[in-house]
Write a protein that holds these residues in place. Structure first.
Motif, mmCIF file in Angstrom:
data_model
loop_
_atom_site.group_PDB
_atom_site.id
_atom_site.type_symbol
_atom_site.label_atom_id
_atom_site.label_comp_id
_atom_site.label_asym_id
_atom_site.label_seq_id
_atom_site.Cartn_x
_atom_site.Cartn_y
_atom_site.Cartn_z
ATOM 1 N N ASN A 32 39.092 44.691 12.674
ATOM 2 C CA ASN A 32 38.716 44.884 11.276
ATOM 3 C C ASN A 32 38.017 46.232 11.085
ATOM 4 N N LYS A 33 38.500 47.009 10.123
ATOM 5 C CA LYS A 33 37.980 48.365 9.924
ATOM 6 C C LYS A 33 36.491 48.375 9.601
ATOM 7 N N ASN A 34 36.025 47.414 8.829
ATOM 8 C CA ASN A 34 34.598 47.374 8.479
ATOM 9 C C ASN A 34 33.733 47.165 9.719
ATOM 10 N N LEU A 35 34.222 46.348 10.658
ATOM 11 C CA LEU A 35 33.486 46.112 11.897
ATOM 12 C C LEU A 35 33.511 47.353 12.781
ATOM 13 N N VAL A 36 34.640 48.045 12.790
ATOM 14 C CA VAL A 36 34.740 49.283 13.571
ATOM 15 C C VAL A 36 33.825 50.351 12.982
ATOM 16 N N ASP A 37 33.777 50.435 11.657
ATOM 17 C CA ASP A 37 32.881 51.391 11.000
ATOM 18 C C ASP A 37 31.415 51.085 11.331
ATOM 19 N N LYS A 38 31.082 49.806 11.385
ATOM 20 C CA LYS A 38 29.727 49.393 11.760
ATOM 21 C C LYS A 38 29.424 49.834 13.196
ATOM 22 N N PHE A 39 30.415 49.671 14.058
ATOM 23 C CA PHE A 39 30.255 50.105 15.446
ATOM 24 C C PHE A 39 30.079 51.616 15.527
ATOM 25 N N LEU A 40 30.866 52.371 14.754
ATOM 26 C CA LEU A 40 30.783 53.832 14.791
ATOM 27 C C LEU A 40 29.410 54.316 14.341
ATOM 28 N N ASP A 41 28.792 53.614 13.393
ATOM 29 C CA ASP A 41 27.413 53.947 12.997
ATOM 30 C C ASP A 41 26.469 53.779 14.182
ATOM 31 N N TYR A 42 26.639 52.676 14.902
ATOM 32 C CA TYR A 42 25.827 52.419 16.109
ATOM 33 C C TYR A 42 26.071 53.507 17.155
ATOM 34 N N HIS A 43 27.323 53.853 17.360
ATOM 35 C CA HIS A 43 27.703 54.894 18.330
ATOM 36 C C HIS A 43 27.032 56.229 18.010
ATOM 37 N N ARG A 44 27.039 56.621 16.746
ATOM 38 C CA ARG A 44 26.462 57.915 16.351
ATOM 39 C C ARG A 44 24.943 57.925 16.493
ATOM 40 N N LEU A 45 24.327 56.786 16.288
ATOM 41 C CA LEU A 45 22.861 56.696 16.402
ATOM 42 C C LEU A 45 22.396 56.643 17.854
ATOM 43 N N ASN A 46 23.334 56.408 18.766
ATOM 44 C CA ASN A 46 22.989 56.232 20.184
ATOM 45 C C ASN A 46 23.838 57.134 21.061
ATOM 46 N N GLY A 47 23.729 58.436 20.772
ATOM 47 C CA GLY A 47 24.562 59.416 21.456
ATOM 48 C C GLY A 47 24.417 59.436 22.960
ATOM 49 N N GLY A 48 23.227 59.120 23.470
ATOM 50 C CA GLY A 48 23.000 59.233 24.913
ATOM 51 C C GLY A 48 23.350 57.999 25.712
ATOM 52 N N ILE A 49 23.813 56.933 25.031
ATOM 53 C CA ILE A 49 24.141 55.688 25.730
ATOM 54 C C ILE A 49 25.593 55.722 26.202
ATOM 55 N N SER A 50 25.845 55.155 27.369
ATOM 56 C CA SER A 50 27.187 55.215 27.952
ATOM 57 C C SER A 50 28.191 54.378 27.166
ATOM 58 N N ARG A 51 29.449 54.735 27.288
ATOM 59 C CA ARG A 51 30.522 54.017 26.602
ATOM 60 C C ARG A 51 30.629 52.566 27.073
ATOM 61 N N TYR A 52 30.232 52.302 28.310
ATOM 62 C CA TYR A 52 30.304 50.944 28.847
ATOM 63 C C TYR A 52 29.362 50.020 28.074
ATOM 64 N N ILE A 53 28.160 50.503 27.806
ATOM 65 C CA ILE A 53 27.191 49.732 27.026
ATOM 66 C C ILE A 53 27.675 49.589 25.582
ATOM 67 N N LYS A 54 28.260 50.659 25.040
ATOM 68 C CA LYS A 54 28.729 50.618 23.655
ATOM 69 C C LYS A 54 29.891 49.646 23.475
ATOM 70 N N ILE A 55 30.800 49.614 24.426
ATOM 71 C CA ILE A 55 31.938 48.684 24.341
ATOM 72 C C ILE A 55 31.447 47.240 24.417
ATOM 73 N N ARG A 56 30.505 46.994 25.308
ATOM 74 C CA ARG A 56 29.938 45.642 25.416
ATOM 75 C C ARG A 56 29.214 45.258 24.115
ATOM 76 N N TYR A 57 28.508 46.228 23.530
ATOM 77 C CA TYR A 57 27.814 45.979 22.271
ATOM 78 C C TYR A 57 28.809 45.601 21.175
ATOM 79 N N PHE A 58 29.922 46.283 21.102
ATOM 80 C CA PHE A 58 30.933 45.995 20.080
ATOM 81 C C PHE A 58 31.404 44.554 20.179
ATOM 82 N N TYR A 59 31.684 44.112 21.400
ATOM 83 C CA TYR A 59 32.171 42.749 21.597
ATOM 84 C C TYR A 59 31.056 41.713 21.432
ATOM 85 N N ASN A 60 29.951 41.922 22.152
ATOM 86 C CA ASN A 60 28.880 40.914 22.174
ATOM 87 C C ASN A 60 28.144 40.800 20.843
#
Length: 205
Positions: A32-60
């Protein structure tokens, strides 16, 4: 007197955020695009966090789903293919930073400490002709604060002689945990945290 500089990579040496936005949107394009957009906001606010943590965050957190380590690795690999194909273009280099590094790499001990995948990071640095300027190039999945700790221990660097230059709150926290000074760059929200680099032209530590 500062002798050692630890550099974040994305947003400090390479302007990679727009490409990373595209990469995450691509690997999650079937959601869902709205959920992906929500994730992208999180991604931009957490530039120094690894993609592994970000992917887990998206799912969990966003999808409220479990995800296996194998699936995380699969998505991270897909993301890495996109990064390797796009970010080897030197037009994404932040020229003022690279100029400073080229002129000063013999005057300081330079290391990269990044939230980016370490294998991909080393690949990009080689393709962008940056590897020769850094003693080590370090990345995820190891947490940045631990990477900093290991560099200080391995090279017997004094925290008082070492700084970290980054563009995110996570960089600031990694520096603080290791009792080294933090210099913010390319993110004006970091000004209130202490030292801030407005530009590397004429920058002196």
């Amino acid at each position: 007197m500062i002798k050692n500089i630890l550099w974040d990579f994305d947003g400090v040496i390479l302007d990679s955020m727009p490409i990373k936005d595209y990469g995450f949107a691509k690997v999650f394009e079937n959601f869902n695009k709205n959920l992906v957009d929500k994730f992208l906001d999180y991604h931009r606010l957490n530039g120094g966090i690894s993609r592994y943590i970000k992917i887990r965050y998206f799912y969990n957190t966003i999808l409220n789903q479990d995800i296996s380590d194998e699936k995380i690795q699969e998505i991270a690999n897909e993301f890495s293919v996109i990064m390797k194909s796009e970010l080897t273009n030197k037009k994404y280099l932040i020229s003022q930073t690279v100029d400073f590094i080229e002129k000063n790499y013999k005057n300081y001990n330079f290391h990269i400490v990044s939230g980016s995948d370490e294998k991909e990071l080393k690949y990009l640095c080689k393709k962008l002709d940056l590897s020769k300027y850094f003693i080590t190039i370090n990345g995820s999945p190891i947490h940045k604060s631990y990477l900093v700790k290991k560099i200080l221990e391995t090279y017997n660097y004094s925290p008082k002689e070492t700084i970290l230059i980054g563009d995110s709150i996570n960089d600031y926290e990694s520096a603080k945990i290791n009792a080294i000074k933090f210099y913010g760059f390319n993110n004006t929200k970091l000004k209130e945290l202490g030292e801030y680099i407005h530009g590397f032209n004429g920058f002196v530590i």
